[in-house]
Design an enzyme around this catalytic site. Sequence first.
Site, PDB file in Angstrom:
ATOM      1  N   ALA A 187      -7.466  22.859 112.884  1.00  0.00           N
ATOM      2  CA  ALA A 187      -7.436  24.197 113.473  1.00  0.00           C
ATOM      3  C   ALA A 187      -8.822  24.644 113.912  1.00  0.00           C
ATOM      4  O   ALA A 187      -9.009  25.769 114.338  1.00  0.00           O
ATOM      5  CB  ALA A 187      -6.864  25.185 112.455  1.00  0.00           C
ATOM      6  N   ASP A 200     -20.832  21.092 111.727  1.00  0.00           N
ATOM      7  CA  ASP A 200     -19.843  21.416 110.684  1.00  0.00           C
ATOM      8  C   ASP A 200     -20.274  20.921 109.307  1.00  0.00           C
ATOM      9  O   ASP A 200     -20.121  21.618 108.308  1.00  0.00           O
ATOM     10  CB  ASP A 200     -18.480  20.796 111.035  1.00  0.00           C
ATOM     11  CG  ASP A 200     -17.856  21.458 112.255  1.00  0.00           C
ATOM     12  OD1 ASP A 200     -18.562  22.219 112.942  1.00  0.00           O
ATOM     13  OD2 ASP A 200     -16.667  21.202 112.522  1.00  0.00           O
TER      14      ASP A 200
HETATM   15  C1  MEV Z   1     -16.089  22.181 118.418  1.00  0.00           C
HETATM   16  O1  MEV Z   1     -15.895  22.735 117.122  1.00  0.00           O
HETATM   17  C2  MEV Z   1     -17.378  22.632 119.009  1.00  0.00           C
HETATM   18  C3  MEV Z   1     -17.674  22.060 120.380  1.00  0.00           C
HETATM   19  O2  MEV Z   1     -18.848  22.695 120.832  1.00  0.00           O
HETATM   20  C4  MEV Z   1     -17.872  20.559 120.338  1.00  0.00           C
HETATM   21  C5  MEV Z   1     -19.146  20.106 119.639  1.00  0.00           C
HETATM   22  O3  MEV Z   1     -20.087  20.886 119.477  1.00  0.00           O
HETATM   23  O4  MEV Z   1     -19.195  18.919 119.239  1.00  0.00           O
HETATM   24  C6  MEV Z   1     -16.582  22.377 121.359  1.00  0.00           C
END
Ligand code: MEV
Length: 309
Positions: A82, A130
């Site tokens: 998500a 992340d």
């Molecule tokens: C995805 O969570 C974030 C994007 O900028 C892709 C990335 O930074 O690798 C869309």
Amino acid sequence: MMASAPGKIILFGEHAVVYGEPCVSMAVNLRTKVSVQKSNYFESTVDGYSAYRQPHIRTALGILWKDGPVEITTKSEIPSAAGMGSSAALVVASAAALTKLGGSEVFEEQIARTGFEVEYAVQGTASPNDTSVSSHGSAIMLCKNKRDDLKFLWEIEKNGKRWFVHHCEFPDFNVVVGYTGARGRTSEQVAKVKNLVERYSFTRDVVKEIGQITEEGAKALAAGDLKKAGALMTKNHNLLAILGVDTPELQKLVNAALPTSYGAKITGAGGGGCMIALTENPDETAKAIESAGGKAYKVKLERRGVYVE
Ligand code: MEV
């Protein structure tokens, strides 16, 4: 050995970050817990299945574990696929638990690095965003240069790309995440934007404008100016829509959230997945999102990154 790591949302700058603009994200109070113990089985297991069936944990084991089979159990409050960093939280918590089980100390920078290696190996491409925010907790700004005005955390390099990760000191605020229920494929959305950016010069201006909004948005949040931050989020959303990653379902949730919030936007790759709303009325905003067909999660800034119990 049990380790826990938070999920995340992107507050400003997704997609533009692929072209070197900054990106601001925060850890949220939805967490993944991973327990690890040595086992007598002939192979490692995850939740009772062979660890070979779980690519992130299989890869983490390959990098971090040389010492016989382990039994791993996972529990997550983060919706998967998500855009809320569920795979990063899984990787970060697994890496921390395995590191500790192996007798080493857990340092957030080391876990962020290992976590990024795992995500990169599994996904083929990834930014360290992340795994860094899940390890560090709180909020971070990813930039292509080291900054003097923010607390520098670490630098990560991969295949000629460099990212500088900084801590952002934000006050507490409420965010409601609205999940469309549709899976947004990050790689597809990134490719779609790339196509536009390569073809049309005006989209390169859009990307730059998102970068400026991200800078202003980070400052507004740091100053506790939620009204300004919200307005900038909505502006960021409209620019993401120009880049083609909005969907009717996402727009419906954004429209539903706006009357009770300071601002709302897509979070993550778009094309499905989630939107966020910055609000002082989380109950009302969540209700509006649910009435429009979304699943609402009331979240807060999670200051605690990865930890081991
Ligand atoms: C995805 O969570 C974030 C994007 O900028 C892709 C990335 O930074 O690798 C869309």
